[in-house]
Motif scaffolding. Structure first.
Motif, PDB file in Angstrom:
ATOM      1  N   GLU A   5       1.957  -0.115 -17.527  1.00 44.18           N
ATOM      2  CA  GLU A   5       1.911  -1.576 -17.519  1.00 44.18           C
ATOM      3  C   GLU A   5       1.365  -2.013 -16.165  1.00 44.18           C
ATOM      4  N   MET A   6       0.079  -2.394 -16.136  1.00 42.27           N
ATOM      5  CA  MET A   6      -0.581  -2.688 -14.868  1.00 42.27           C
ATOM      6  C   MET A   6      -0.095  -3.998 -14.257  1.00 42.27           C
ATOM      7  N   PHE A   7      -0.002  -5.035 -15.089  1.00 41.40           N
ATOM      8  CA  PHE A   7       0.383  -6.347 -14.571  1.00 41.40           C
ATOM      9  C   PHE A   7       1.792  -6.693 -15.007  1.00 41.40           C
ATOM     10  N   ASP A   8       2.726  -6.577 -14.095  1.00 38.43           N
ATOM     11  CA  ASP A   8       4.062  -7.070 -14.396  1.00 38.43           C
ATOM     12  C   ASP A   8       4.317  -8.259 -13.475  1.00 38.43           C
ATOM     13  N   LEU A   9       5.523  -8.806 -13.578  1.00 39.95           N
ATOM     14  CA  LEU A   9       5.846 -10.007 -12.804  1.00 39.95           C
ATOM     15  C   LEU A   9       5.667  -9.773 -11.302  1.00 39.95           C
ATOM     16  N   GLN A  10       6.100  -8.593 -10.844  1.00 33.97           N
ATOM     17  CA  GLN A  10       6.069  -8.317  -9.412  1.00 33.97           C
ATOM     18  C   GLN A  10       4.655  -8.139  -8.872  1.00 33.97           C
ATOM     19  N   SER A  11       3.667  -7.981  -9.752  1.00 37.61           N
ATOM     20  CA  SER A  11       2.299  -7.826  -9.258  1.00 37.61           C
ATOM     21  C   SER A  11       1.575  -9.168  -9.166  1.00 37.61           C
ATOM     22  N   LYS A  62       4.134 -11.015   3.740  1.00 40.78           N
ATOM     23  CA  LYS A  62       4.756 -11.856   4.777  1.00 40.78           C
ATOM     24  C   LYS A  62       6.013 -11.197   5.319  1.00 40.78           C
ATOM     25  N   ASP A  63       6.754 -10.570   4.435  1.00 35.43           N
ATOM     26  CA  ASP A  63       7.989  -9.904   4.828  1.00 35.43           C
ATOM     27  C   ASP A  63       7.696  -8.742   5.780  1.00 35.43           C
ATOM     28  N   GLY A  64       6.624  -8.026   5.495  1.00 37.15           N
ATOM     29  CA  GLY A  64       6.146  -6.995   6.419  1.00 37.15           C
ATOM     30  C   GLY A  64       6.877  -5.666   6.387  1.00 37.15           C
ATOM     31  N   LYS A  65       7.859  -5.517   5.509  1.00 35.59           N
ATOM     32  CA  LYS A  65       8.600  -4.252   5.495  1.00 35.59           C
ATOM     33  C   LYS A  65       7.881  -3.204   4.661  1.00 35.59           C
ATOM     34  N   GLU A  66       7.334  -3.632   3.542  1.00 32.50           N
ATOM     35  CA  GLU A  66       6.602  -2.669   2.725  1.00 32.50           C
ATOM     36  C   GLU A  66       5.152  -3.122   2.548  1.00 32.50           C
ATOM     37  N   ASP A  67       4.329  -2.217   2.086  1.00 32.46           N
ATOM     38  CA  ASP A  67       2.915  -2.536   1.905  1.00 32.46           C
ATOM     39  C   ASP A  67       2.598  -2.694   0.429  1.00 32.46           C
ATOM     40  N   ILE A  68       1.472  -3.343   0.179  1.00 35.28           N
ATOM     41  CA  ILE A  68       1.150  -3.640  -1.220  1.00 35.28           C
ATOM     42  C   ILE A  68       0.137  -2.636  -1.781  1.00 35.28           C
ATOM     43  N   LYS A  99      -0.348  -3.533   5.912  1.00 33.41           N
ATOM     44  CA  LYS A  99      -0.273  -4.988   6.132  1.00 33.41           C
ATOM     45  C   LYS A  99      -1.236  -5.681   5.167  1.00 33.41           C
ATOM     46  N   ASP A 100      -2.301  -6.303   5.680  1.00 36.15           N
ATOM     47  CA  ASP A 100      -3.182  -7.021   4.744  1.00 36.15           C
ATOM     48  C   ASP A 100      -4.531  -6.332   4.583  1.00 36.15           C
ATOM     49  N   LYS A 101      -4.613  -5.083   5.056  1.00 38.31           N
ATOM     50  CA  LYS A 101      -5.917  -4.398   5.014  1.00 38.31           C
ATOM     51  C   LYS A 101      -5.903  -3.193   4.073  1.00 38.31           C
ATOM     52  N   LEU A 102      -6.978  -3.067   3.325  1.00 38.18           N
ATOM     53  CA  LEU A 102      -7.101  -1.924   2.417  1.00 38.18           C
ATOM     54  C   LEU A 102      -7.323  -0.654   3.235  1.00 38.18           C
ATOM     55  N   LYS A 103      -6.494   0.363   2.953  1.00 41.78           N
ATOM     56  CA  LYS A 103      -6.621   1.620   3.705  1.00 41.78           C
ATOM     57  C   LYS A 103      -7.326   2.680   2.870  1.00 41.78           C
ATOM     58  N   VAL A 111      -0.675   8.396   5.271  1.00 40.68           N
ATOM     59  CA  VAL A 111      -1.648   7.295   5.389  1.00 40.68           C
ATOM     60  C   VAL A 111      -1.033   6.066   6.062  1.00 40.68           C
ATOM     61  N   ASP A 112       0.228   6.200   6.483  1.00 38.69           N
ATOM     62  CA  ASP A 112       0.901   5.122   7.216  1.00 38.69           C
ATOM     63  C   ASP A 112       0.960   3.821   6.401  1.00 38.69           C
ATOM     64  N   SER A 113       1.294   3.952   5.137  1.00 37.43           N
ATOM     65  CA  SER A 113       1.422   2.760   4.297  1.00 37.43           C
ATOM     66  C   SER A 113       2.643   2.938   3.392  1.00 37.43           C
ATOM     67  N   ASP A 114       3.633   2.086   3.587  1.00 37.84           N
ATOM     68  CA  ASP A 114       4.857   2.222   2.800  1.00 37.84           C
ATOM     69  C   ASP A 114       4.704   1.484   1.464  1.00 37.84           C
ATOM     70  N   PHE A 115       3.803   1.959   0.644  1.00 41.22           N
ATOM     71  CA  PHE A 115       3.558   1.265  -0.629  1.00 41.22           C
ATOM     72  C   PHE A 115       4.655   1.506  -1.657  1.00 41.22           C
ATOM     73  N   LEU A 116       5.550   2.462  -1.384  1.00 40.13           N
ATOM     74  CA  LEU A 116       6.648   2.703  -2.326  1.00 40.13           C
ATOM     75  C   LEU A 116       7.860   1.805  -2.047  1.00 40.13           C
ATOM     76  N   GLY A 117       7.807   1.083  -0.947  1.00 41.25           N
ATOM     77  CA  GLY A 117       8.899   0.157  -0.627  1.00 41.25           C
ATOM     78  C   GLY A 117      10.156   0.848  -0.155  1.00 41.25           C
ATOM     79  N   ILE A 118       9.979   1.996   0.509  1.00 43.14           N
ATOM     80  CA  ILE A 118      11.144   2.756   0.972  1.00 43.14           C
ATOM     81  C   ILE A 118      11.868   1.994   2.084  1.00 43.14           C
ATOM     82  N   GLN A 119      11.079   1.363   2.952  1.00 43.92           N
ATOM     83  CA  GLN A 119      11.700   0.626   4.069  1.00 43.92           C
ATOM     84  C   GLN A 119      12.541  -0.547   3.567  1.00 43.92           C
TER      85      GLN A 119
END
Lengths: 355, 351
Positions: free
Chosen positions: A163-169, A179-185, A207-211, A307-315
């Motif tokens: 499911e590519m598009f859910d509410l959280q996306s 804005k919260d800055g704890k996890e990456d998108i 943050k706001d940059k594609l890695k 890759v220094d990106s917390d995209f899993l939201g561990i933080q």
């Protein structure tokens, strides 16, 4: 007399005709493409033409593209609006395609503009244009669907793996995450090869940059952990299992991160020697696929650190449990426990395979 | 005279009415994901103040008569008049800001304010009995819409949004619970202009508690739906959360219908505020015509000030946004003191 006066006054104020607009006078934007080149933002609107088409008109004339550029997002959008001869309506924007160059430059400025703009509903999705220009995607001609944004939405919604598009996306949640800055998108991507559109892998941000982009397998594992899957295929030699249900969580406990997954799988193909007459095969297959999935999850966690990106939201998970111990990049120093279980509980129609 | 049920219904709407626009976002700004805790604390504090109000109202048939006695009566009357003015002013600002932001972006605020004024005047032309009846009819609709909102939001609530609890927000929670109490209690003072309705203690609190409960549940559902960050940065989180709601995954974009509950609250507050102003003017100015002209002029002035002074310039709106709870808190303290003195004097005279 009083009643008549009241009725006349009401006619002016309560009938809703005060600031009405005819549908023919509206330019309804269904999608947008954004790029950033030579320190200028370029925006392209895909506008749905609400006018009735005559019989001899071609079908693809139901949508048109308008582009312009400016030094700031506001200027670019204003200039684009200026090129349209109708009232531009943004409340139906469903998707914003981001060029790789703006994604790498940083999307915070553009996102700030969109978030503040009251005429844009915040429930659209950001999508990356991978290895192609975002504008080119909107220029693609698609059979049976003159509005490219609609075709893209159908592609994302009807693909049967995850499911590519859910509410959280949706955009406003992504904005809050940035804005919260704890996890990456992470953002889904779209590719264009030989004038054919296709769904690409997930792009991860710092943050706001594609890695960079996750691989196909990593993207699938990401959805297994964060989203919801419908047909995630895992193979080991000749055995193929499709995970159709997943329940995952990332939690902090005893100063450790616990990653749990409870998934259910369906047998697609089996080894020649295997038979489903006994329960042992199921157990064996479940064990093997669990190992594969566990390895993939471990690799994905490792990748997020590399890759220094917390995209899993561990933080975020850690902060929710230990807010006073939280510090930036703490996810790289924590211990991880994996509790992965894939239960293969659907076998399909046959007990055995052809030998 | 209005019935017991109508009194409690008006109380329910008044309790909720000042939270739109100026209340909810302020509470979220201070208490973040712990807004619901400040709601609970604010309700407890509100119940204490409402208990005091009950004591003050007990055995007094009409406060309007008491207002004519001495300087304290005059002060109490003036304070109540100003509170009603302030409440209508707040409502017009909240409604015009919300309407121009989301529902009618092309309509000038003054047109929206004029419509509000016409509705207020019409409601009051019919008298308290009629708008009390309107409130009675609106109550089940309001509760039904509220239940839909609540049930629909349960499906998309992320319970992780409530964590961590009370981290770095203790002071904020305390402050916002005071704001909650001020916003929920202050409009209830307007009911002093209504002739005595005999209610026991439980009945007197029921409307307030139900109103507060719906606000607490709203704070919970907004936090669960949007999360702390979004709730804090949005101008109207209570409206934006409604945009996310879907019923059975296919009924969506229903936020404009679900917003009706807030409109009902604002309408009842405006009716009550205007009624209070009207009654006080009738009580003070004996000439009916002069009183009527003053009443119309005063409401028009409120509308003009709301649109052209506070609504037009953001710096002024911000002042209101920051000091709203202090102003309402001040009204509560001063009104309680003056009513207490009036009651004491009455009991001394009667003994």
């Amino acid at each position: 007399m009083k009643k008549i006066i009241f009725l006349i006054i009401s006619l002016f104020f309560f009938t809703g005709c005060y600031d009405y607009n005819e549908l023919n006078d509206l330019a309804i934007v269904s999608g947008m493409a954004v790029s950033y080149e030579e320190e200028k933002y370029e925006t392209t609107f895909e506008i749905i033409i609400a006018k009735k088409s005559s019989s001899n008109e071609q079908e693809d004339s139901k949508a048109m593209l308008v582009s312009s550029s400016g030094k700031t997002p506001a200027e670019a959008i204003n200039n684009t609006i200026g090129k349209v001869d109708k009232t531009v309506i943004f409340s139906h924007v469903q998707m914003v395609l981001l060029d790789e160059n703006i994604a790498k430059h940083g999307i915070s400025d553009f996102s700030n503009y969109l978030f503040r703009e009251i005429h844009i509903r915040n429930n659209f999705n950001y999508v990356l244009a991978k290895d192609c220009k975002a504008k080119e995607i909107l220029q693609t001609k698609i059979k049976n669907e003159p509005v490219v944004t609609n075709a893209l939405l159908d592609m994302f919604n009807n693909q049967n793996n995850v499911e590519m598009f859910d509410l959280q996306s949706e955009f406003d949640y992504l904005y809050a995450t940035m804005k919260d800055g704890k996890e990456d998108i992470v953002l889904p991507s779209i590719t264009l090869k030989n004038e054919k559109l296709g769904i690409g892998t997930l792009g991860y941000f710092k943050k706001d940059k594609l890695k960079g982009y996750l691989s196909k397998n990593e993207s699938q594992t990401f959805f297994l952990l964060i989203g919801s899957v419908e047909n995630a295929l895992y193979t080991k030699e000749n055995t193929a299992i499709s995970i159709y249900k997943n329940d995952a969580s990332i939690k902090a406990k005893n100063n450790k991160i616990y990653i749990s997954l409870d998934a259910q799988g369906l047998i697609k193909t089996l080894e020649e020697k295997d038979s489903l007459r006994t329960a042992n095969t199921n157990k064996k297959v479940s064990k093997e696929i669990t190992k594969v999935v566990k390895k993939d999850i471990k690799n994905l966690v490792k990748k997020s650190m590399e890759v220094d990106s917390d995209f899993l939201g561990i933080q975020t998970a850690y902060y929710r449990k230990y807010p006073d111990k939280y510090k930036k990049n703490i996810y790289k120093t924590l211990d991880y426990e994996y509790n992965i279980s894939v239960e293969v509980n659907r076998n399909g129609q046959a007990f055995e395979v052809m030998k | 005279m209005i019935t017991k049920r109508q009194y409690k219904t008006i109380q329910f709407f008044l309790t909720r009415s000042l939270f739109l626009g100026l209340g909810v976002s302020n509470i979220f700004n201070l208490s973040k994901n712990d807004a619901w805790i400040s709601g609970i604390l604010g309700t407890i504090l509100g119940i204490i103040i409402m208990s005091l109000l009950y004591y003050l109202k007990k055995n007094i048939p009409s406060h309007l008569e008491l207002f004519n006695k001495g300087i304290i009566g005059f002060i109490a009357k003036t304070l109540l008049f100003l509170l009603a003015t302030y409440c209508i002013h707040d409502t017009i600002i909240a409604l015009t800001t919300m309407m121009t932001s989301f529902l009618l972006p092309l309509t000038p605020p003054i047109v929206i304010a004029i419509v509000c004024l016409i509705v207020i005047l019409y409601g009051n032309l019919k008298g308290v009995k009629v708008f009390a009846k309107v409130a009675e009819i609106l109550l089940p609709i309001s509760l039904f819409i509220f239940l839909i909102k609540l049930i629909a939001s349960l499906a998309i609530t992320d319970y992780n949004n409530f964590l961590p609890i009370l981290y770095n927000t203790k002071m904020g929670v305390l402050k916002s619970s005071l704001i909650f109490a001020a916003l929920s209690v202050a409009p209830n003072f307007l009911l002093f202009s209504v002739d005595k309705v005999k209610l026991n203690y439980k009945e007197f609190l029921s409307g307030y508690i139900l109103g507060s409960l719906t606000i607490i549940l709203t704070l919970l559902s907004v936090t669960g739906t949007l999360g702390a960050t979004l709730s804090r940065i949005l101008r109207f989180p209570e409206y934006m959360a409604l945009k996310k709601l879907r019923i059975f995954n296919f009924v969506e974009n229903i936020e404009n219908i679900l917003t009706f509950t807030w409109l009902f609250d604002s309408a009842i507050l405006s009716f009550m505020g205007a009624y209070c102003i009207k009654k006080i003017l009738q009580n003070t100015i004996k000439n009916k015509k002069v009183s009527k002209v003053f009443y119309l002029g005063w409401l028009t002035l409120i509308m003009v000030i709301a649109v052209y002074i506070f609504g037009k310039y953001y710096s002024n709106t911000l002042v209101l946004y920051k000091y709203n709870a202090f102003i309402l808190g001040g009204f509560i303290i001063l009104l309680i003191l003056s009513f207490l003195l009036l009651k004491l004097r009455k009991s001394t005279n009667s003994s």
